[in-house]
Scaffold this active site. Structure first.
Site, PDB file in Angstrom:
ATOM      1  N   HIS A  13      31.848  41.445  42.988  1.00  0.00           N
ATOM      2  CA  HIS A  13      31.574  41.430  41.551  1.00  0.00           C
ATOM      3  C   HIS A  13      32.473  40.406  40.859  1.00  0.00           C
ATOM      4  CE1 HIS A  13      35.054  44.025  42.038  1.00  0.00           C
ATOM      5  NE2 HIS A  13      35.374  43.780  40.782  1.00  0.00           N
ATOM      6  N   ASP A  27      34.530  40.544  37.199  1.00  0.00           N
ATOM      7  CA  ASP A  27      34.937  41.689  36.394  1.00  0.00           C
ATOM      8  C   ASP A  27      34.153  41.801  35.087  1.00  0.00           C
ATOM      9  OD1 ASP A  27      36.772  42.787  38.152  1.00  0.00           O
ATOM     10  OD2 ASP A  27      38.362  41.434  37.496  1.00  0.00           O
ATOM     11  N   HIS A  72      34.757  38.709  43.665  1.00  0.00           N
ATOM     12  CA  HIS A  72      35.824  39.271  44.503  1.00  0.00           C
ATOM     13  C   HIS A  72      35.470  40.686  44.907  1.00  0.00           C
ATOM     14  CE1 HIS A  72      36.701  40.642  40.437  1.00  0.00           C
ATOM     15  NE2 HIS A  72      37.316  41.673  40.979  1.00  0.00           N
ATOM     16  N   ARG A  79      47.456  45.530  36.860  1.00  0.00           N
ATOM     17  CA  ARG A  79      46.405  44.584  36.516  1.00  0.00           C
ATOM     18  C   ARG A  79      46.366  44.335  35.018  1.00  0.00           C
ATOM     19  NH1 ARG A  79      40.210  43.928  37.333  1.00  0.00           N
ATOM     20  NH2 ARG A  79      40.013  43.001  35.300  1.00  0.00           N
TER      21      ARG A  79
END
Ligand SMILES: [Fe+2]
Length: 287
Positions: free
Chosen positions: A100, A102, A259, A274
């Site tokens: 995907h 993000d 990723h 993150r």
């Protein structure tokens, strides 16, 4: 002369950077780092030690911080999420475990995703990346001509529903997924071939996680072409594998890479922080 050392990670994209502390770099160094991220699209900066506050400060140099739909943040840091799987969590679904970009279903999806490795399993837990510019360039001229004007529909609904309410498999406790974000549940059209302004290249912009169908077509009609593209973009020659080291600070450009997180480390704790910076409405290449 760059204010850091840089060497390629993959044949067409990705770079490893050493010899810089992002907490103390000056503005020219930050600008050079930003340019390297745009050029290489996946950059791992080794040997960093960042508090959540320091990670936010670094991330803001790339663009305004983005808070994420679906995901519960760290207490006191709404722009930071802990990507965490505990050692006792076995056979659970983890966050982002299939290809995907993000939050591609948002009207202005995030540009840069930033992960800082804090605790790593002794083996496994790698992250894979796919170079969507080189994958696009490798297609035949006829295929590229056909794909260029197409739009595809993206939605967080399928993934969000599956991970929030999963009757079959447990889900990792560390990443708390919430439902009820209307913005993530609509289907939204984006160009299938997206312009990556920093490099002037075109990139495929679709993924099996969030793309539901081609615009103005049914899911069934869309499937053969999308399945071909998903297989094509995941070919080994367009991918690279990040083997995490403690202190790694990794940035990728969601406009130009897909990723996935490999969930192969049952029995070990893995914790990364993150952040997400910058938003951009996907646009087709200027003609
Ligand atoms: Fe992700």
């Amino acid at each position: 002369m760059e204010p850091f050392d840089i060497r390629p990670l993959g044949s067409s994209f990705g770079a490893e950077i050493t010899g810089i502390d992002v907490r103390t770099m000056d503005d020219p160094a930050a600008a050079a780092l930003h340019a390297a991220i745009d050029a290489h699209r996946v950059v791992v900066i080794r040997g960093q030690s960042l508090s959540p506050e320091a990670q936010k400060r670094f991330s803001r140099r790339l663009g305004p911080l983005v808070t994420l739909p679906y995901v519960k943040p760290l207490d006191g840091h709404p722009e930071v999420i802990a990507v965490l799987k505990e050692a006792d969590e076995v056979k659970v679904s983890t966050f982002g475990s299939w290809w995907h970009a993000d939050f591609s279903y948002l009207e202005e999806p995030p540009v840069y995703s930033i992960l800082h490795a804090l605790e790593l399993p002794p083996k496994g837990g790698d992250t894979l990346f796919a170079d969507l510019c080189t994958a696009y360039d490798a297609l035949s001229s006829g295929m590229r001509r056909m794909l260029d004007p197409l739009q595809v529909m993206h939605s967080g609904f399928v993934y969000g529903t599956r991970t929030a309410v999963d009757g079959e498999r447990g889900r990792a406790r560390g990443v708390v997924i919430s439902r009820g974000n209307a913005d993530a549940d609509v289907e939204r059209a984006h160009p299938l071939v997206r312009f990556h302004a920093p490099t002037g290249r075109k990139a495929l912009f679709a993924s099996p996680t969030y793309t539901t169908r081609l615009a103005d077509m049914t899911a069934e009609e869309s499937r053969p072409l999308l399945e071909f593209l998903y297989g094509h973009m995941a070919r080994p020659e367009y991918t690279l594998r990040q083997r995490w080291q403690p202190g790694d600070l990794l940035v990728w450009d969601n406009r130009a890479v897909n990723h996935l997180a490999v969930n192969d480390y049952d029995g070990y704790r893995r914790l990364l922080h993150r952040t997400t910076a910058g938003r951009e409405r996907p646009a087709a290449a200027p003609t």
